[in-house]
Write a protein that holds these residues in place. Sequence first.
Motif, PDB file in Angstrom:
ATOM      1  N   ALA A 288      21.453  14.107  -0.581  1.00 55.07           N
ATOM      2  CA  ALA A 288      21.736  14.126   0.853  1.00 55.07           C
ATOM      3  C   ALA A 288      21.347  15.470   1.470  1.00 55.07           C
ATOM      4  CB  ALA A 288      23.215  13.835   1.097  1.00 55.07           C
ATOM      5  N   VAL A 289      21.706  16.562   0.816  1.00 56.11           N
ATOM      6  CA  VAL A 289      21.395  17.890   1.369  1.00 56.11           C
ATOM      7  C   VAL A 289      19.892  18.135   1.370  1.00 56.11           C
ATOM      8  CG1 VAL A 289      21.679  20.373   1.018  1.00 56.11           C
ATOM      9  CG2 VAL A 289      23.634  18.849   0.734  1.00 56.11           C
ATOM     10  N   LEU A 290      19.255  17.931   0.199  1.00 56.32           N
ATOM     11  CA  LEU A 290      17.815  18.181   0.111  1.00 56.32           C
ATOM     12  C   LEU A 290      17.021  17.213   0.983  1.00 56.32           C
ATOM     13  CD1 LEU A 290      17.511  18.832  -3.744  1.00 56.32           C
ATOM     14  CD2 LEU A 290      17.605  20.518  -1.907  1.00 56.32           C
ATOM     15  N   GLY A 291      17.446  15.942   0.980  1.00 55.85           N
ATOM     16  CA  GLY A 291      16.740  14.949   1.780  1.00 55.85           C
ATOM     17  C   GLY A 291      16.857  15.214   3.264  1.00 55.85           C
ATOM     18  N   PHE A 292      18.027  15.671   3.715  1.00 51.12           N
ATOM     19  CA  PHE A 292      18.205  15.968   5.143  1.00 51.12           C
ATOM     20  C   PHE A 292      17.355  17.161   5.558  1.00 51.12           C
ATOM     21  CE2 PHE A 292      20.334  18.386   8.489  1.00 51.12           C
ATOM     22  CZ  PHE A 292      20.361  17.438   9.497  1.00 51.12           C
ATOM     23  N   VAL A 293      17.365  18.230   4.753  1.00 54.65           N
ATOM     24  CA  VAL A 293      16.579  19.421   5.095  1.00 54.65           C
ATOM     25  C   VAL A 293      15.091  19.076   5.139  1.00 54.65           C
ATOM     26  CG1 VAL A 293      15.902  21.725   4.337  1.00 54.65           C
ATOM     27  CG2 VAL A 293      18.290  21.023   4.183  1.00 54.65           C
ATOM     28  N   LEU A 294      14.616  18.375   4.100  1.00 58.20           N
ATOM     29  CA  LEU A 294      13.208  17.986   4.077  1.00 58.20           C
ATOM     30  C   LEU A 294      12.889  17.007   5.207  1.00 58.20           C
ATOM     31  CD1 LEU A 294      10.455  18.086   2.741  1.00 58.20           C
ATOM     32  CD2 LEU A 294      11.222  16.354   1.111  1.00 58.20           C
ATOM     33  N   GLY A 295      13.806  16.086   5.477  1.00 56.30           N
ATOM     34  CA  GLY A 295      13.596  15.129   6.561  1.00 56.30           C
ATOM     35  C   GLY A 295      13.540  15.809   7.912  1.00 56.30           C
ATOM     36  N   LEU A 296      14.360  16.833   8.117  1.00 56.37           N
ATOM     37  CA  LEU A 296      14.332  17.582   9.382  1.00 56.37           C
ATOM     38  C   LEU A 296      12.988  18.269   9.570  1.00 56.37           C
ATOM     39  CD1 LEU A 296      15.847  18.646  11.863  1.00 56.37           C
ATOM     40  CD2 LEU A 296      16.733  20.497  10.435  1.00 56.37           C
ATOM     41  N   LEU A 297      12.476  18.874   8.494  1.00 49.77           N
ATOM     42  CA  LEU A 297      11.171  19.537   8.576  1.00 49.77           C
ATOM     43  C   LEU A 297      10.056  18.524   8.826  1.00 49.77           C
ATOM     44  CD1 LEU A 297      11.528  22.111   5.646  1.00 49.77           C
ATOM     45  CD2 LEU A 297      11.777  22.532   8.099  1.00 49.77           C
ATOM     46  N   LEU A 298      10.161  17.365   8.178  1.00 57.24           N
ATOM     47  CA  LEU A 298       9.143  16.337   8.371  1.00 57.24           C
ATOM     48  C   LEU A 298       9.167  15.795   9.802  1.00 57.24           C
ATOM     49  CD1 LEU A 298       9.503  14.364   5.017  1.00 57.24           C
ATOM     50  CD2 LEU A 298       7.518  15.702   5.742  1.00 57.24           C
ATOM     51  N   ALA A 299      10.373  15.615  10.350  1.00 62.00           N
ATOM     52  CA  ALA A 299      10.481  15.123  11.727  1.00 62.00           C
ATOM     53  C   ALA A 299       9.868  16.112  12.707  1.00 62.00           C
ATOM     54  CB  ALA A 299      11.946  14.867  12.069  1.00 62.00           C
ATOM     55  N   LEU A 300      10.175  17.396  12.529  1.00 60.68           N
ATOM     56  CA  LEU A 300       9.593  18.412  13.411  1.00 60.68           C
ATOM     57  C   LEU A 300       8.082  18.480  13.224  1.00 60.68           C
ATOM     58  CD1 LEU A 300      12.235  21.283  13.057  1.00 60.68           C
ATOM     59  CD2 LEU A 300      11.956  19.672  14.946  1.00 60.68           C
ATOM     60  N   GLY A 301       7.642  18.320  11.963  1.00 59.87           N
ATOM     61  CA  GLY A 301       6.210  18.350  11.701  1.00 59.87           C
ATOM     62  C   GLY A 301       5.487  17.180  12.339  1.00 59.87           C
ATOM     63  N   ARG A 302       6.093  16.002  12.274  1.00 59.85           N
ATOM     64  CA  ARG A 302       5.443  14.829  12.875  1.00 59.85           C
ATOM     65  C   ARG A 302       5.388  14.942  14.392  1.00 59.85           C
ATOM     66  NH1 ARG A 302       6.332   8.460  11.188  1.00 59.85           N
ATOM     67  NH2 ARG A 302       4.622   7.679  12.459  1.00 59.85           N
TER      68      ARG A 302
END
Length: 288
Positions: A79-93
């Motif tokens: 949950a922690v790693l997935g959220f952090v990576l997901g946040l970066l991916l969302a901003l990147g997209r």
Amino acid sequence: MTATLSLYDEPGPRARRRILLWSILSAVVIVGLIVLALMQFASKGQLDGDRWAPFLDIAIWEYLGVGLLGTLQAAALTAVLGFVLGLLLALGRLSRVGWVSWFCTAYIEIARTVPVLLLIYLMLFGLPQLGLNFPVLWKLVIPLTLANSAAFAEIIRAGVLALPHGQAEAGLSLGMTRWQVDRKVVLPQALRFVAPSLVVQLVSLLKDTSLGYIVAFTELLYRGQVLSTFNGLLIQTFVVVTAIFLALNGSLSGLAARLQKRPGRRSLAAPAKVAPAGLTAPNAPVDR
């Protein structure tokens, strides 16, 4: 005056009646199946007291408790790693830099398409051939993180796109940089808005940890399999394991429902109506 912000259109009266009807029919079918299953179990002696008595032993619950802790540990890390990576991916997209947006979009679409089981097999059999052999916990956490980060990214991106464009424009007009607008204006509102959806994704994530038996990670389902082999109580053991999962996921679903209903979650201030020159809008505040 407030404007309602929603990811989906609110159902009308007719749609609500259909939803209620299908919910009642589904509940009747599910209850009927449960009754039939209990009758079948009773006819085979699976509901006899002596087959459930072993689960009154504290040692069995301690054994399953170790698996439960493993499940929670894997879910928390993912949950922690997935959220952090997901946040970066969302901003990147959402980035205006072409190659960054392209890369993040490609990653999200691929990660959402590839089955989690395939990623686990890659961690288990593929990477060791290249000399990369991770600990058992990370053989489960890394594939789950890769898969769930894409889901988190799409949830966060949907929340950002659902916000009125005026939110970012107001920040930029005050002299804030794009990063400051995203960090202090857009993301706090978007994350608050999609919080129920993020919690619902945790339910899916928690269920995916049951794939840990493939890499022999000590999680709840794996412990249940070992216990059923030892005591010969297959149905009883997995009913207990299912009840534990239902309690965990039910708690998360209840939390999501409470977040969905909390006051002010979906309300944003709407711009005031401008009255024609020389007129005063009804109930408009008067400058003194």
